[in-house]
Design an enzyme around this catalytic site. Sequence first.
Site, PDB file in Angstrom:
ATOM      1  N   ASP A  46      61.981  91.278  -4.345  1.00 54.41           N
ATOM      2  CA  ASP A  46      63.394  91.537  -4.053  1.00 54.41           C
ATOM      3  C   ASP A  46      63.600  93.026  -3.785  1.00 54.41           C
ATOM      4  O   ASP A  46      63.474  93.847  -4.695  1.00 54.41           O
ATOM      5  CB  ASP A  46      64.252  91.104  -5.255  1.00 54.41           C
ATOM      6  CG  ASP A  46      65.745  91.241  -4.960  1.00 54.41           C
ATOM      7  OD1 ASP A  46      66.335  90.277  -4.433  1.00 54.41           O
ATOM      8  OD2 ASP A  46      66.314  92.320  -5.228  1.00 54.41           O
ATOM      9  N   TYR A  51      67.539 100.630  -1.484  1.00 53.72           N
ATOM     10  CA  TYR A  51      66.495 101.117  -2.401  1.00 53.72           C
ATOM     11  C   TYR A  51      65.519 102.075  -1.701  1.00 53.72           C
ATOM     12  O   TYR A  51      64.684 102.676  -2.356  1.00 53.72           O
ATOM     13  CB  TYR A  51      65.694  99.957  -3.016  1.00 53.72           C
ATOM     14  CG  TYR A  51      66.497  98.875  -3.699  1.00 53.72           C
ATOM     15  CD1 TYR A  51      67.829  99.070  -4.082  1.00 53.72           C
ATOM     16  CD2 TYR A  51      65.937  97.629  -3.974  1.00 53.72           C
ATOM     17  CE1 TYR A  51      68.561  98.056  -4.690  1.00 53.72           C
ATOM     18  CE2 TYR A  51      66.660  96.629  -4.596  1.00 53.72           C
ATOM     19  CZ  TYR A  51      67.976  96.842  -4.940  1.00 53.72           C
ATOM     20  OH  TYR A  51      68.684  95.829  -5.551  1.00 53.72           O
ATOM     21  N   LYS A  76      68.456  93.283   1.715  1.00 52.74           N
ATOM     22  CA  LYS A  76      69.933  93.247   1.661  1.00 52.74           C
ATOM     23  C   LYS A  76      70.536  94.258   2.612  1.00 52.74           C
ATOM     24  O   LYS A  76      69.976  95.349   2.811  1.00 52.74           O
ATOM     25  CB  LYS A  76      70.415  93.544   0.236  1.00 52.74           C
ATOM     26  CG  LYS A  76      69.653  92.796  -0.838  1.00 52.74           C
ATOM     27  CD  LYS A  76      70.207  93.007  -2.235  1.00 52.74           C
ATOM     28  CE  LYS A  76      69.256  92.451  -3.276  1.00 52.74           C
ATOM     29  NZ  LYS A  76      68.198  93.373  -3.721  1.00 52.74           N
ATOM     30  N   HIS A 109      74.811  92.976   0.363  1.00 50.16           N
ATOM     31  CA  HIS A 109      74.529  93.556  -0.960  1.00 50.16           C
ATOM     32  C   HIS A 109      75.768  93.583  -1.859  1.00 50.16           C
ATOM     33  O   HIS A 109      75.688  93.263  -3.053  1.00 50.16           O
ATOM     34  CB  HIS A 109      73.966  94.966  -0.765  1.00 50.16           C
ATOM     35  CG  HIS A 109      73.096  95.447  -1.884  1.00 50.16           C
ATOM     36  ND1 HIS A 109      72.043  96.304  -1.696  1.00 50.16           N
ATOM     37  CD2 HIS A 109      73.110  95.198  -3.218  1.00 50.16           C
ATOM     38  CE1 HIS A 109      71.456  96.556  -2.850  1.00 50.16           C
ATOM     39  NE2 HIS A 109      72.091  95.899  -3.788  1.00 50.16           N
ATOM     40  N   LYS A 233      62.122  94.154 -12.874  1.00 49.06           N
ATOM     41  CA  LYS A 233      61.483  95.338 -12.289  1.00 49.06           C
ATOM     42  C   LYS A 233      60.655  96.046 -13.346  1.00 49.06           C
ATOM     43  O   LYS A 233      61.084  96.200 -14.488  1.00 49.06           O
ATOM     44  CB  LYS A 233      62.557  96.285 -11.743  1.00 49.06           C
ATOM     45  CG  LYS A 233      62.049  97.674 -11.342  1.00 49.06           C
ATOM     46  CD  LYS A 233      62.192  98.713 -12.461  1.00 49.06           C
ATOM     47  CE  LYS A 233      61.630 100.067 -12.082  1.00 49.06           C
ATOM     48  NZ  LYS A 233      61.609 101.017 -13.234  1.00 49.06           N
ATOM     49  N   SER A 234      59.471  96.512 -12.970  1.00 44.71           N
ATOM     50  CA  SER A 234      58.718  97.418 -13.828  1.00 44.71           C
ATOM     51  C   SER A 234      57.725  98.186 -12.967  1.00 44.71           C
ATOM     52  O   SER A 234      57.218  97.649 -11.979  1.00 44.71           O
ATOM     53  CB  SER A 234      57.974  96.658 -14.928  1.00 44.71           C
ATOM     54  OG  SER A 234      57.229  97.579 -15.697  1.00 44.71           O
ATOM     55  N   VAL A 235      57.463  99.423 -13.365  1.00 44.92           N
ATOM     56  CA  VAL A 235      56.376 100.175 -12.724  1.00 44.92           C
ATOM     57  C   VAL A 235      55.162 100.252 -13.661  1.00 44.92           C
ATOM     58  O   VAL A 235      54.194 100.923 -13.349  1.00 44.92           O
ATOM     59  CB  VAL A 235      56.824 101.616 -12.339  1.00 44.92           C
ATOM     60  CG1 VAL A 235      57.828 101.569 -11.197  1.00 44.92           C
ATOM     61  CG2 VAL A 235      57.385 102.370 -13.538  1.00 44.92           C
ATOM     62  N   ARG A 239      53.466  95.672 -18.344  1.00 47.91           N
ATOM     63  CA  ARG A 239      54.743  94.943 -18.352  1.00 47.91           C
ATOM     64  C   ARG A 239      54.848  94.006 -17.145  1.00 47.91           C
ATOM     65  O   ARG A 239      55.401  92.906 -17.254  1.00 47.91           O
ATOM     66  CB  ARG A 239      55.910  95.930 -18.330  1.00 47.91           C
ATOM     67  CG  ARG A 239      56.058  96.717 -19.616  1.00 47.91           C
ATOM     68  CD  ARG A 239      57.168  97.740 -19.459  1.00 47.91           C
ATOM     69  NE  ARG A 239      57.474  98.418 -20.699  1.00 47.91           N
ATOM     70  CZ  ARG A 239      58.328  99.436 -20.777  1.00 47.91           C
ATOM     71  NH1 ARG A 239      58.950  99.892 -19.688  1.00 47.91           N
ATOM     72  NH2 ARG A 239      58.568 100.011 -21.943  1.00 47.91           N
ATOM     73  N   ASN A 243      55.615  90.149 -17.777  1.00 43.32           N
ATOM     74  CA  ASN A 243      56.852  89.507 -17.304  1.00 43.32           C
ATOM     75  C   ASN A 243      56.616  88.262 -16.466  1.00 43.32           C
ATOM     76  O   ASN A 243      57.555  87.504 -16.201  1.00 43.32           O
ATOM     77  CB  ASN A 243      57.688  90.510 -16.498  1.00 43.32           C
ATOM     78  CG  ASN A 243      58.215  91.650 -17.353  1.00 43.32           C
ATOM     79  OD1 ASN A 243      58.161  91.597 -18.581  1.00 43.32           O
ATOM     80  ND2 ASN A 243      58.714  92.701 -16.717  1.00 43.32           N
TER      81      ASN A 243
HETATM   82  N1  LIG Z   1      72.082  93.043  -6.009  1.00 47.46           N
HETATM   83  C1  LIG Z   1      72.317  94.069  -6.791  1.00 47.46           C
HETATM   84  O1  LIG Z   1      73.385  94.716  -6.729  1.00 47.46           O
HETATM   85  C2  LIG Z   1      71.271  94.476  -7.783  1.00 47.46           C
HETATM   86  C3  LIG Z   1      71.567  95.418  -8.796  1.00 47.46           C
HETATM   87  C4  LIG Z   1      70.573  95.740  -9.718  1.00 47.46           C
HETATM   88  C5  LIG Z   1      69.332  95.123  -9.634  1.00 47.46           C
HETATM   89  N2  LIG Z   1      69.060  94.245  -8.618  1.00 47.46           N
HETATM   90  C6  LIG Z   1      67.731  93.580  -8.488  1.00 47.46           C
HETATM   91  O2  LIG Z   1      67.329  93.080  -9.766  1.00 47.46           O
HETATM   92  C7  LIG Z   1      66.064  93.638 -10.114  1.00 47.46           C
HETATM   93  C8  LIG Z   1      65.926  93.771 -11.617  1.00 47.46           C
HETATM   94  O3  LIG Z   1      67.002  94.508 -12.167  1.00 47.46           O
HETATM   95  P1  LIG Z   1      66.870  96.004 -12.720  1.00 47.46           P
HETATM   96  O4  LIG Z   1      65.752  96.668 -12.021  1.00 47.46           O
HETATM   97  O5  LIG Z   1      68.206  96.631 -12.643  1.00 47.46           O
HETATM   98  O6  LIG Z   1      66.581  95.835 -14.267  1.00 47.46           O
HETATM   99  P2  LIG Z   1      65.674  94.938 -15.236  1.00 47.46           P
HETATM  100  O7  LIG Z   1      64.641  94.204 -14.470  1.00 47.46           O
HETATM  101  O8  LIG Z   1      66.618  94.174 -16.103  1.00 47.46           O
HETATM  102  O9  LIG Z   1      64.996  96.059 -16.145  1.00 47.46           O
HETATM  103  C9  LIG Z   1      64.117  97.033 -15.658  1.00 47.46           C
HETATM  104  C10 LIG Z   1      63.855  98.059 -16.765  1.00 47.46           C
HETATM  105  O10 LIG Z   1      63.264  97.406 -17.889  1.00 47.46           O
HETATM  106  C11 LIG Z   1      61.987  97.981 -18.158  1.00 47.46           C
HETATM  107  N3  LIG Z   1      61.078  96.872 -18.452  1.00 47.46           N
HETATM  108  C12 LIG Z   1      60.610  95.943 -17.573  1.00 47.46           C
HETATM  109  N4  LIG Z   1      59.814  95.064 -18.180  1.00 47.46           N
HETATM  110  C13 LIG Z   1      59.770  95.414 -19.485  1.00 47.46           C
HETATM  111  C14 LIG Z   1      59.085  94.887 -20.604  1.00 47.46           C
HETATM  112  N5  LIG Z   1      58.302  93.813 -20.496  1.00 47.46           N
HETATM  113  N6  LIG Z   1      59.275  95.485 -21.807  1.00 47.46           N
HETATM  114  C15 LIG Z   1      60.064  96.580 -21.920  1.00 47.46           C
HETATM  115  N7  LIG Z   1      60.731  97.137 -20.884  1.00 47.46           N
HETATM  116  C16 LIG Z   1      60.581  96.555 -19.668  1.00 47.46           C
HETATM  117  C17 LIG Z   1      61.580  98.747 -16.916  1.00 47.46           C
HETATM  118  O11 LIG Z   1      60.797  99.890 -17.259  1.00 47.46           O
HETATM  119  P3  LIG Z   1      59.510 100.409 -16.445  1.00 47.46           P
HETATM  120  O12 LIG Z   1      59.761 100.213 -14.977  1.00 47.46           O
HETATM  121  O13 LIG Z   1      59.451 101.865 -16.824  1.00 47.46           O
HETATM  122  O14 LIG Z   1      58.334  99.629 -16.941  1.00 47.46           O
HETATM  123  C18 LIG Z   1      62.935  99.175 -16.371  1.00 47.46           C
HETATM  124  O15 LIG Z   1      63.396 100.332 -17.027  1.00 47.46           O
HETATM  125  C19 LIG Z   1      66.074  94.985  -9.361  1.00 47.46           C
HETATM  126  O16 LIG Z   1      64.803  95.596  -9.312  1.00 47.46           O
HETATM  127  C20 LIG Z   1      66.641  94.557  -8.040  1.00 47.46           C
HETATM  128  O17 LIG Z   1      65.650  93.901  -7.281  1.00 47.46           O
HETATM  129  C21 LIG Z   1      70.019  93.906  -7.719  1.00 47.46           C
END
Ligand SMILES: NC(=O)c1ccc[n+]([C@@H]2O[C@H](COP(=O)([O-])OP(=O)(O)OC[C@H]3O[C@@H](n4cnc5c(N)ncnc54)[C@H](OP(=O)(O)O)[C@@H]3O)[C@@H](O)[C@H]2O)c1
Length: 282
Positions: A46, A51, A76, A109, A233-235, A239, A243
């Site tokens: 995604d 981005y 998007k 988006h 998301k993770s880098v 993790r 996940n």
């Molecule tokens: N449509 C929209 O408006 C919108 C808005 C926001 C997001 N999104 C989409 O949704 C995706 C996911 O949402 P998000 O990136 O906001 O947040 P998320 O996936 O809820 O959380 C990502 C964060 O959690 C950490 N993390 C990931 N796996 C982990 C684990 N197993 N244990 C501990 N910490 C962990 C990551 O750290 P590290 O990376 O440092 O490991 C990062 O800081 C985005 O990447 C994007 O594709 C869409």
Amino acid sequence: MSSVPSIALNDGNTIPQLGFGVFQIDPDETAEAVTTALDAGYRHIDTAEMYRNEQGVGEAVRASSLSRDDVFITSKLNNGFHEPDEARRAFEGTLTALGLDRVDLFLIHWPLPTLYDGDFVSTWKTLEEFKADGRARSIGVSNFQVEHLRRLEAEADVVPAVNQIELHPYFLNEEVRVYGEDHGIATEAWSPIAQGAVLDDPVVTRIAGRLDRSPAQVVLRWHIQRGGIVFPKSVTPVRIRENVALFDFELEAGDVDAIDGLDQGESGRTGPNPDRFAYVPS
Ligand SMILES: NC(=O)c1ccc[n+]([C@@H]2O[C@H](COP(=O)([O-])OP(=O)(O)OC[C@H]3O[C@@H](n4cnc5c(N)ncnc54)[C@H](OP(=O)(O)O)[C@@H]3O)[C@@H](O)[C@H]2O)c1
């Protein structure tokens, strides 16, 4: 990873229920992160023009040994490009950046109801063109509220295949999700672990301890069992692998209910409110 289930969309296509999100991944680090994800078994990525890392996504997919049909790619439309001609140009830009001739899913988006005279309908009709000419296999929206979805239903031909919204244990976003369920629109959950904010919750850590799984796995498994589509998301390679390892354990019904009970309603929202969000990147 053949065990990641697919969800049927309203247009006859299917989407892997679990994917990899690349929001906030540095453009220079994206290809490496996506390569790690593909190696770990993810088959759904995604991204978004906003981005600035579509190029890295395309690079990793092309460099992999996977066939194009084996990877589901979403992008998007950025907020500055809602006018139909701008949307057409932006979509071509997305395909060029990805280095692909089609995406599997293309989304508006944000609805931006306070911009463009409140007209997201002509933008949506422009996405209908991309579906008709096959360059977007499915089309959908993101951050649309119920009233926005109702308006598309009344004024457009194609029902969105998905609505990608903020959804996690602290913000179930139930009204929008239920509207989708009732109208054949699949809900995708963004920030599925609330960017980490839910991982220390005692309800989550207690279940994680009992099952000998990480808090992130428990929350992601909760989404899966509720039928949601997620792309954490993770880098961090460990993790990224953690996940995706969600299909060899199950939460009990009581666990799902306990996590449902963490909902804080509107105050659990971490991102912008789509009714007011009007950010246009310069
Ligand atoms: N449509 C929209 O408006 C919108 C808005 C926001 C997001 N999104 C989409 O949704 C995706 C996911 O949402 P998000 O990136 O906001 O947040 P998320 O996936 O809820 O959380 C990502 C964060 O959690 C950490 N993390 C990931 N796996 C982990 C684990 N197993 N244990 C501990 N910490 C962990 C990551 O750290 P590290 O990376 O440092 O490991 C990062 O800081 C985005 O990447 C994007 O594709 C869409």
